[in-house]
Design a protein around this motif. Sequence first.
Motif, short mmCIF file in Angstrom:
data_model
loop_
_atom_site.label_atom_id
_atom_site.label_comp_id
_atom_site.label_asym_id
_atom_site.label_seq_id
_atom_site.Cartn_x
_atom_site.Cartn_y
_atom_site.Cartn_z
N MET A 1 -16.52 -11.29 7.69
CA MET A 1 -16.15 -10.62 6.23
C MET A 1 -16.48 -9.26 6.11
O MET A 1 -15.41 -8.36 5.81
N GLN A 2 -17.54 -9.09 6.32
CA GLN A 2 -18.05 -7.54 6.21
C GLN A 2 -17.44 -6.80 7.19
O GLN A 2 -17.09 -5.44 6.80
N ARG A 3 -17.37 -7.11 8.48
CA ARG A 3 -16.64 -6.32 9.37
C ARG A 3 -15.33 -5.91 8.68
O ARG A 3 -14.79 -4.68 9.09
N LYS A 4 -14.58 -6.97 8.56
CA LYS A 4 -12.98 -6.81 8.27
C LYS A 4 -13.08 -5.99 7.10
O LYS A 4 -12.08 -5.03 6.88
N THR A 5 -13.89 -5.98 5.87
CA THR A 5 -14.04 -5.19 4.71
C THR A 5 -14.33 -3.79 5.04
O THR A 5 -13.69 -2.88 4.46
N GLU A 6 -15.09 -3.78 5.87
CA GLU A 6 -15.63 -2.22 6.47
C GLU A 6 -14.37 -1.60 7.00
O GLU A 6 -14.14 -0.30 6.60
N GLY A 7 -13.60 -2.15 8.01
CA GLY A 7 -12.37 -1.55 8.56
C GLY A 7 -11.41 -1.56 7.49
O GLY A 7 -10.80 -0.27 7.69
N VAL A 8 -11.16 -2.30 6.49
CA VAL A 8 -10.07 -1.97 5.57
C VAL A 8 -10.46 -0.73 4.83
O VAL A 8 -9.40 0.06 4.59
N PHE A 9 -11.67 -0.46 4.40
CA PHE A 9 -12.18 0.61 3.45
C PHE A 9 -12.12 1.96 4.48
O PHE A 9 -11.73 2.99 3.83
N ARG A 10 -12.34 1.67 5.50
CA ARG A 10 -12.39 2.93 6.54
C ARG A 10 -10.63 3.46 6.73
O ARG A 10 -10.59 4.48 6.66
N SER A 11 -9.99 2.65 6.70
CA SER A 11 -8.68 2.92 6.94
C SER A 11 -8.02 3.38 5.36
O SER A 11 -7.21 4.28 5.60
N ILE A 12 -8.36 3.06 4.32
CA ILE A 12 -7.86 3.38 3.39
C ILE A 12 -8.46 4.68 2.96
O ILE A 12 -7.66 5.76 2.74
N GLY A 13 -9.79 5.21 3.50
CA GLY A 13 -10.11 6.46 3.47
C GLY A 13 -9.41 7.20 4.17
O GLY A 13 -9.46 8.50 3.85
N ILE B 1 -6.21 7.19 5.23
CA ILE B 1 -4.96 7.32 4.63
C ILE B 1 -5.19 8.38 3.68
O ILE B 1 -4.23 9.30 3.49
N LEU B 2 -6.01 8.22 2.63
CA LEU B 2 -6.44 9.01 1.62
C LEU B 2 -6.50 10.50 2.12
O LEU B 2 -5.97 11.50 1.61
N ASP B 3 -7.51 10.57 3.12
CA ASP B 3 -7.69 11.92 3.72
C ASP B 3 -6.48 12.68 4.13
O ASP B 3 -6.29 13.85 4.25
N SER B 4 -5.60 11.79 4.85
CA SER B 4 -4.39 12.29 5.31
C SER B 4 -3.41 12.65 4.32
O SER B 4 -2.92 13.80 4.52
N ALA B 5 -3.57 12.04 3.36
CA ALA B 5 -2.32 12.44 2.21
C ALA B 5 -2.92 13.61 1.50
O ALA B 5 -2.20 14.57 1.13
N LEU B 6 -4.30 13.82 1.40
CA LEU B 6 -4.91 15.12 0.64
C LEU B 6 -4.68 16.16 1.62
O LEU B 6 -4.31 17.29 0.97
N ASP B 7 -4.80 16.03 3.08
CA ASP B 7 -4.51 16.95 3.64
C ASP B 7 -2.90 17.46 3.85
O ASP B 7 -2.54 18.86 3.74
N MET B 8 -1.98 16.55 3.80
CA MET B 8 -0.78 16.91 3.32
C MET B 8 -0.23 17.84 2.39
O MET B 8 0.53 18.45 2.29
N VAL B 9 -1.17 17.42 1.26
CA VAL B 9 -0.61 18.11 -0.05
C VAL B 9 -1.21 19.41 -0.04
O VAL B 9 -0.64 20.39 -0.60
N ARG B 10 -2.45 19.67 0.68
CA ARG B 10 -3.01 21.10 0.43
C ARG B 10 -2.00 21.77 1.66
O ARG B 10 -1.41 22.70 1.98
#
Length: 58
Positions: A35-47, A49-58
């Motif tokens: 479960m720890q590995r899966k949640t780490e992967g989920v948070f990494r992918s969310i990060g 996605i957010l990083d990509s979205a912020l780059d698109m806005v700039r």
Amino acid sequence: MRSHGFIKGMAAGLVLGACATMLCDPVSDRQRHRMQRKTEGVFRSIGNILDSALDMVR
């Protein structure tokens, strides 16, 4: 005003339900690590996605 009480009630119910579940069905070490590995992967992918979205806005 009512929504704050509802949110607090939902949070309290979530915590109590999680505690009751852990008492009734303890998780083995292997399942906990999985479960720890899966949640780490989920948070990494969310990060990512957010990083990509912020780059698109700039």
